[in-house]
Design a protein around this motif. Structure first.
Motif, PDB file in Angstrom:
ATOM      1  N   ASP A   1       0.823  -1.218   0.000  1.00  0.00           N
ATOM      2  CA  ASP A   1       0.000   0.000   0.000  1.00  0.00           C
ATOM      3  C   ASP A   1       0.853   1.263   0.000  1.00  0.00           C
ATOM      4  O   ASP A   1       0.367   2.352   0.324  1.00  0.00           O
ATOM      5  CB  ASP A   1      -0.955   0.006   1.198  1.00  0.00           C
ATOM      6  CG  ASP A   1      -0.227  -0.003   2.533  1.00  0.00           C
ATOM      7  OD1 ASP A   1       1.024  -0.159   2.544  1.00  0.00           O
ATOM      8  OD2 ASP A   1      -0.897   0.132   3.583  1.00  0.00           O
ATOM      9  N   ASP A   2       2.125   1.145  -0.373  1.00  0.00           N
ATOM     10  CA  ASP A   2       3.044   2.288  -0.390  1.00  0.00           C
ATOM     11  C   ASP A   2       2.715   3.187  -1.579  1.00  0.00           C
ATOM     12  O   ASP A   2       3.015   2.857  -2.730  1.00  0.00           O
ATOM     13  CB  ASP A   2       4.488   1.791  -0.471  1.00  0.00           C
ATOM     14  CG  ASP A   2       5.504   2.899  -0.253  1.00  0.00           C
ATOM     15  OD1 ASP A   2       5.293   4.018  -0.783  1.00  0.00           O
ATOM     16  OD2 ASP A   2       6.512   2.648   0.436  1.00  0.00           O
TER      17      ASP A   2
ATOM     18  N   LEU B   1       3.072   2.860  -5.633  1.00  0.00           N
ATOM     19  CA  LEU B   1       1.809   2.562  -6.316  1.00  0.00           C
ATOM     20  C   LEU B   1       1.480   3.624  -7.365  1.00  0.00           C
ATOM     21  O   LEU B   1       0.872   3.315  -8.392  1.00  0.00           O
ATOM     22  CB  LEU B   1       0.664   2.466  -5.309  1.00  0.00           C
ATOM     23  CG  LEU B   1       0.656   1.252  -4.374  1.00  0.00           C
ATOM     24  CD1 LEU B   1      -0.529   1.335  -3.424  1.00  0.00           C
ATOM     25  CD2 LEU B   1       0.606  -0.047  -5.168  1.00  0.00           C
ATOM     26  N   LYS B   2       1.893   4.867  -7.124  1.00  0.00           N
ATOM     27  CA  LYS B   2       1.560   5.929  -8.078  1.00  0.00           C
ATOM     28  C   LYS B   2       2.254   5.733  -9.424  1.00  0.00           C
ATOM     29  O   LYS B   2       1.857   6.343 -10.421  1.00  0.00           O
ATOM     30  CB  LYS B   2       1.899   7.295  -7.494  1.00  0.00           C
ATOM     31  CG  LYS B   2       3.383   7.563  -7.324  1.00  0.00           C
ATOM     32  CD  LYS B   2       3.607   8.931  -6.676  1.00  0.00           C
ATOM     33  CE  LYS B   2       5.097   9.231  -6.517  1.00  0.00           C
ATOM     34  NZ  LYS B   2       5.317  10.541  -5.843  1.00  0.00           N
TER      35      LYS B   2
ATOM     36  N   CYS C   1       4.744   2.019 -14.880  1.00  0.00           N
ATOM     37  CA  CYS C   1       4.902   0.602 -14.603  1.00  0.00           C
ATOM     38  C   CYS C   1       3.573  -0.138 -14.696  1.00  0.00           C
ATOM     39  O   CYS C   1       2.507   0.452 -14.488  1.00  0.00           O
ATOM     40  CB  CYS C   1       5.468   0.380 -13.182  1.00  0.00           C
ATOM     41  SG  CYS C   1       7.156   0.964 -12.936  1.00  0.00           S
ATOM     42  N   GLU C   2       3.665  -1.439 -14.979  1.00  0.00           N
ATOM     43  CA  GLU C   2       2.544  -2.350 -14.845  1.00  0.00           C
ATOM     44  C   GLU C   2       2.613  -2.998 -13.461  1.00  0.00           C
ATOM     45  O   GLU C   2       3.574  -2.789 -12.717  1.00  0.00           O
ATOM     46  CB  GLU C   2       2.586  -3.432 -15.933  1.00  0.00           C
ATOM     47  CG  GLU C   2       2.694  -2.908 -17.347  1.00  0.00           C
ATOM     48  CD  GLU C   2       1.463  -2.170 -17.815  1.00  0.00           C
ATOM     49  OE1 GLU C   2       0.407  -2.279 -17.164  1.00  0.00           O
ATOM     50  OE2 GLU C   2       1.551  -1.471 -18.841  1.00  0.00           O
TER      51      GLU C   2
ATOM     52  N   ARG D   1      -7.634   2.501  -6.729  1.00  0.00           N
ATOM     53  CA  ARG D   1      -6.627   3.550  -6.562  1.00  0.00           C
ATOM     54  C   ARG D   1      -5.868   3.858  -7.845  1.00  0.00           C
ATOM     55  O   ARG D   1      -5.432   4.995  -8.060  1.00  0.00           O
ATOM     56  CB  ARG D   1      -5.653   3.186  -5.445  1.00  0.00           C
ATOM     57  CG  ARG D   1      -6.324   3.184  -4.074  1.00  0.00           C
ATOM     58  CD  ARG D   1      -5.454   2.596  -2.983  1.00  0.00           C
ATOM     59  NE  ARG D   1      -4.224   3.340  -2.763  1.00  0.00           N
ATOM     60  CZ  ARG D   1      -3.365   3.052  -1.771  1.00  0.00           C
ATOM     61  NH1 ARG D   1      -3.627   2.044  -0.936  1.00  0.00           N
ATOM     62  NH2 ARG D   1      -2.255   3.747  -1.611  1.00  0.00           N
ATOM     63  N   ARG D   2      -5.700   2.850  -8.700  1.00  0.00           N
ATOM     64  CA  ARG D   2      -4.922   3.074  -9.919  1.00  0.00           C
ATOM     65  C   ARG D   2      -5.756   2.919 -11.189  1.00  0.00           C
ATOM     66  O   ARG D   2      -5.249   3.125 -12.293  1.00  0.00           O
ATOM     67  CB  ARG D   2      -3.726   2.112  -9.984  1.00  0.00           C
ATOM     68  CG  ARG D   2      -2.781   2.196  -8.789  1.00  0.00           C
ATOM     69  CD  ARG D   2      -2.322   3.600  -8.480  1.00  0.00           C
ATOM     70  NE  ARG D   2      -1.769   4.279  -9.641  1.00  0.00           N
ATOM     71  CZ  ARG D   2      -1.759   5.585  -9.803  1.00  0.00           C
ATOM     72  NH1 ARG D   2      -2.298   6.382  -8.900  1.00  0.00           N
ATOM     73  NH2 ARG D   2      -1.232   6.120 -10.882  1.00  0.00           N
ATOM     74  N   LYS D   3      -7.030   2.498 -11.049  1.00  0.00           N
ATOM     75  CA  LYS D   3      -7.930   2.351 -12.202  1.00  0.00           C
ATOM     76  C   LYS D   3      -7.332   1.423 -13.269  1.00  0.00           C
ATOM     77  O   LYS D   3      -7.396   1.696 -14.470  1.00  0.00           O
ATOM     78  CB  LYS D   3      -8.256   3.719 -12.831  1.00  0.00           C
ATOM     79  CG  LYS D   3      -8.712   4.773 -11.843  1.00  0.00           C
ATOM     80  CD  LYS D   3      -9.963   4.356 -11.107  1.00  0.00           C
ATOM     81  CE  LYS D   3     -10.417   5.457 -10.148  1.00  0.00           C
ATOM     82  NZ  LYS D   3     -11.517   5.012  -9.261  1.00  0.00           N
ATOM     83  N   MET D   4      -6.743   0.319 -12.826  1.00  0.00           N
ATOM     84  CA  MET D   4      -6.131  -0.603 -13.772  1.00  0.00           C
ATOM     85  C   MET D   4      -6.218  -2.034 -13.250  1.00  0.00           C
ATOM     86  O   MET D   4      -6.499  -2.270 -12.089  1.00  0.00           O
ATOM     87  CB  MET D   4      -4.671  -0.216 -14.053  1.00  0.00           C
ATOM     88  CG  MET D   4      -3.776  -0.162 -12.830  1.00  0.00           C
ATOM     89  SD  MET D   4      -3.042  -1.756 -12.379  1.00  0.00           S
ATOM     90  CE  MET D   4      -1.954  -2.034 -13.754  1.00  0.00           C
ATOM     91  N   MET D   5      -5.977  -2.984 -14.180  1.00  0.00           N
ATOM     92  CA  MET D   5      -5.966  -4.407 -13.849  1.00  0.00           C
ATOM     93  C   MET D   5      -4.530  -4.923 -13.907  1.00  0.00           C
ATOM     94  O   MET D   5      -3.719  -4.439 -14.707  1.00  0.00           O
ATOM     95  CB  MET D   5      -6.830  -5.180 -14.839  1.00  0.00           C
ATOM     96  CG  MET D   5      -8.317  -4.940 -14.692  1.00  0.00           C
ATOM     97  SD  MET D   5      -9.026  -5.846 -13.307  1.00  0.00           S
ATOM     98  CE  MET D   5      -9.326  -7.436 -14.083  1.00  0.00           C
TER      99      MET D   5
END
Length: 212
Positions: free
Chosen positions: A53-54, A58-59, A65-66, A87-91
């Motif tokens: 959760d860092d 994560l940003k 990055c993937e 939080r990142r709107k991605m899979m």
């Protein structure tokens, strides 16, 4: 894959994921793991830089990055998938070893780990966030739901339908046309010759529900 990958989870499955990405020439940027004893350490020259959760790391996901989630704890895996979605709107990306055979007519979702020697035959369908260990066989027109785990050397024969959250141990054979219900567990070495109910645990040759 052009961008480097951040692997969430630095345990055994994280090492498998690292090998998978490196087999394809993909750069692994770092590991993130909630075990603080690992922070600052290197695993095969890749650093464990922080927790899952860092926000500082994560940003980077979805921009530079993937991400791939490397844990076989289904509850934690689901939590991390939801976190990345929110939080990142991605899979998470797929991790597919370059020594796996994937039919051009097979269908694969997101966030799956497909290990070395695995076979996905014609019109096999793998949904999302599955773990297929080394030399698993998913034969033609077999279907796996979300968060399914298939153990090393297991054979899922043609036309089998496996619901979400199913765990299949190593060396299992599921004969053609069988349906396995949501949340079922199949013990290692079992031979499944009849349908398995949701949330049932079966074991043996032929596989029978434990306690019956």
């Amino acid at each position: 894959m052009e961008n480097p990958v951040i692997i969430l989870g630095a345990g055994g499955l994280g090492l498998v994921a690292l090998d998978v990405f490196q087999s394809n020439g993909v750069v692994v940027y770092c590991f993130l793991d909630d075990n603080t004893e690992l922070h600052g350490k290197e695993i095969h020259d890749v650093s464990v830089l922080g927790s899952t959760d860092d926000e500082g790391y994560l940003k980077l996901i979805g921009k530079k990055c993937e991400a791939f989630i490397a844990t076989d704890d289904t509850k934690l895996r689901k939590h991390l998938v939801e976190m990345l979605n929110e939080r990142r709107k991605m899979m998470p990306v797929n991790a597919i070893h370059n020594q796996a055979y994937i039919s051009s007519l097979a269908t694969i979702g997101h966030g799956n780990l497909i290990s070395a020697g695995t076979i996905l035959n014609t019109e096999a369908k793998i949904s999302n966030h599955c773990i297929l260990h080394a030399r698993a066989v998913i034969d033609y027109q077999a279907e796996l739901g979300d968060f399914v785990q298939v153990g090393t050397g297991s054979i899922i024969n043609s036309g089998v339908k496996i619901a979400n959250d199913v765990f299949i141990g190593a060396g299992v054979t599921v004969v053609s046309g069988i349906t396995i219900g949501k949340g079922a567990r199949i013990g290692a070495g079992s031979v499944v010759i009849e349908n398995v109910a949701a949330n049932a645990t079966v074991f043996g040759n032929p596989a029978k529900a434990i306690g019956k």
